[in-house]
Write a protein that holds these residues in place. Structure first.
Motif, short mmCIF file in Angstrom:
data_model
loop_
_atom_site.label_atom_id
_atom_site.label_comp_id
_atom_site.label_asym_id
_atom_site.label_seq_id
_atom_site.Cartn_x
_atom_site.Cartn_y
_atom_site.Cartn_z
N GLU A 117 -11.39 -14.21 12.75
CA GLU A 117 -10.88 -14.13 11.37
C GLU A 117 -10.64 -12.69 10.93
O GLU A 117 -10.09 -12.46 9.85
N SER A 121 -6.16 -14.80 17.62
CA SER A 121 -6.68 -15.09 16.27
C SER A 121 -5.77 -16.05 15.51
O SER A 121 -4.59 -16.24 15.85
N PRO A 122 -6.27 -16.65 14.43
CA PRO A 122 -5.40 -17.49 13.58
C PRO A 122 -4.23 -16.70 13.02
O PRO A 122 -3.14 -17.25 12.80
N GLU A 137 -0.84 -17.14 14.74
CA GLU A 137 -0.14 -18.44 14.82
C GLU A 137 1.29 -18.41 14.28
O GLU A 137 2.17 -19.03 14.86
N ARG A 168 -11.25 -20.01 20.52
CA ARG A 168 -10.77 -18.61 20.46
C ARG A 168 -11.83 -17.67 21.04
O ARG A 168 -11.54 -16.79 21.85
N LYS A 219 -1.97 -24.41 20.21
CA LYS A 219 -3.14 -23.52 20.38
C LYS A 219 -3.36 -23.21 21.87
O LYS A 219 -3.70 -22.09 22.25
N GLN A 232 -0.95 -20.66 22.79
CA GLN A 232 -1.36 -19.36 22.26
C GLN A 232 -2.37 -18.68 23.21
O GLN A 232 -2.25 -17.49 23.53
#
Ligand code: SF4
Length: 382
Positions: free
Chosen positions: A35, A61-62, A65, A246, A292, A295
């Motif tokens: 985060e 990380s988010p 995205e 993650r 994801k 990613q």
């Protein structure tokens, strides 16, 4: 409660090596907070020529995205630079499904009521013959983790028989000591893959309630022992979705990079398994979506551009066909996961359901139609 990184935790017969890499990886992974990253961090990572640990963290990380398309362009460039349009094809051979561990997420766990079996003698040759007659030259030999039912001599015999049919032999079996890996190497094995499942030691303890697999550190150091035993390649992976995917992917990348630094000659590969329904548990949930998973695969590509990446038949055909154009470089094909299935003499249950049931020919045709070059072997033993 004993510490999982403590050598005293090892069971009898488990070889202890310097835990230096494990200590470093677990320390840095515990400081990683997905985060913490901003758009700026992600954009810097995408434009960087040399993606370091911090940028790797940003790509996982988010915050990354919304930028998957841009990351894909960079990942594709790196893949082309290091691998061209080639895709290595192999198939797994499940030789035994006996297991003494009780991993709560696996259909082979010793408390599960399934049909257990192992291939012996001519059955092994029959399966290998059936596979090699399709033209495949690389095989991945798998067993459940039971030193009683598939002891090192049994696995060495599998390798030795495989060397008559195949040019490239991988092992996905229980972690071994250096001398045992050396023996497998002498019999003809080329690489060893050991899935860590999760790098979160608390979750690891919870999902491995008994069996030798409980010893986190012995498993963690398996790749290093395999290289000390002379293997030319080692594979890494968490089972994505077991814990925070993650953080687990971050730890896995650092683990692979540390091994690469210490053993520069080692051929490194990543696998990309995510949680799937398994035998007697058809409803296993999966929070790791395809995007994801992509990613993670792309972050590995930018962090270690020269590492192979394997995509298995756990994924559906469309996803597999696309990801090899971006970052995956190796795929299984013509897969049968039951014991004895290749030669039409199934005698034991499968570990999980596959999502890509296409034949080898169908997978090859799809690759060629997408401009890729299927490769059966790129290695010559001298
Ligand atoms: S994941 Fe591996 S070690 Fe665990 S129960 Fe399944 S086959 Fe056995």
């Amino acid at each position: 409660m004993r510490d999982f990184t403590d050598a005293d935790d090892y069971e009898q017969g488990m070889e202890h090596i310097d835990p230096e890499i494990m200590t470093r990886v677990l320390g840095r992974a515990s400081d990683y907070n997905p985060e913490d990253y901003s758009d700026r961090d992600v954009l810097d990572a995408i434009s960087s020529d040399n993606v370091g640990e911090d940028s790797f963290g940003a790509l996982l990380s988010p915050a990354a995205e919304p930028f998957l398309e841009r990351i894909a362009i960079r990942a594709r460039e790196e893949t082309m630079k290091h691998f061209g349009n080639s895709v290595n094809i192999f198939t797994p051979l499940y030789a035994s499904n006996y297991c003494t561990n009780r991993c709560v997420y696996c259909g082979f766990n010793s408390g599960n009521d399934i049909k257990r079996a192992k291939l012996v003698g001519n059955e092994i040759d029959r399966e290998m013959n059936a596979i090699s007659s399709t033209g495949l030259r690389e095989i991945l030999l798998l067993t459940g983790e039971s030193r009683a039912h598939s002891d090192p001599d049994y696995i060495a015999d599998l390798v030795s028989r495989a060397s008559k049919y195949f040019s490239n032999i991988g092992l996905e079996v229980y972690p071994m000591n250096i001398g045992e890996y050396r023996k497998m190497r002498e019999m003809g094995a080329d690489y060893v893959t050991v899935f860590q499942e999760t790098y979160d030691t608390d979750v690891y303890r919870r999902v491995h309630p008994s069996g030798r697999k409980r010893i986190f550190s012995y498993r963690f150091n398996a790749q290093e022992r395999a290289l000390m035993g002379g293997m030319r390649g080692v594979g890494f992976s968490p089972l994505l979705g077991l814990s925070d995917f993650r953080k687990d992917s971050f730890a896995c990348g650092l683990h692979a990079m540390e091994i690469q630094r210490k053993y520069p000659h080692a051929e490194i590969s990543f696998s990309l398994p995510r949680f799937r329904p398994f035998i007697n548990h058809e409803d296993a949930e999966n929070s790791v979506t395809e995007s994801k998973l992509l990613q993670v695969a792309m972050a590995y590509r930018l962090f270690m551009p020269f590492a192979a990446e394997t995509i298995s038949t756990r994924e559906r055909p469309g996803f597999r066909d696309n990801i090899v154009g971006i970052c995956a470089t190796k795929m299984s094909a013509g897969v049968s996961v039951g014991i004895g299935e290749h030669s039409g003499a199934e005698k034991g249950d499968a570990q999980f359901d596959i999502s890509d049931p296409r034949s080898l020919e169908e997978v090859m045709n799809a690759l060629i139609a997408n401009g890729r070059q299927p490769v059966f072997n790129d290695y010559v033993k001298v």
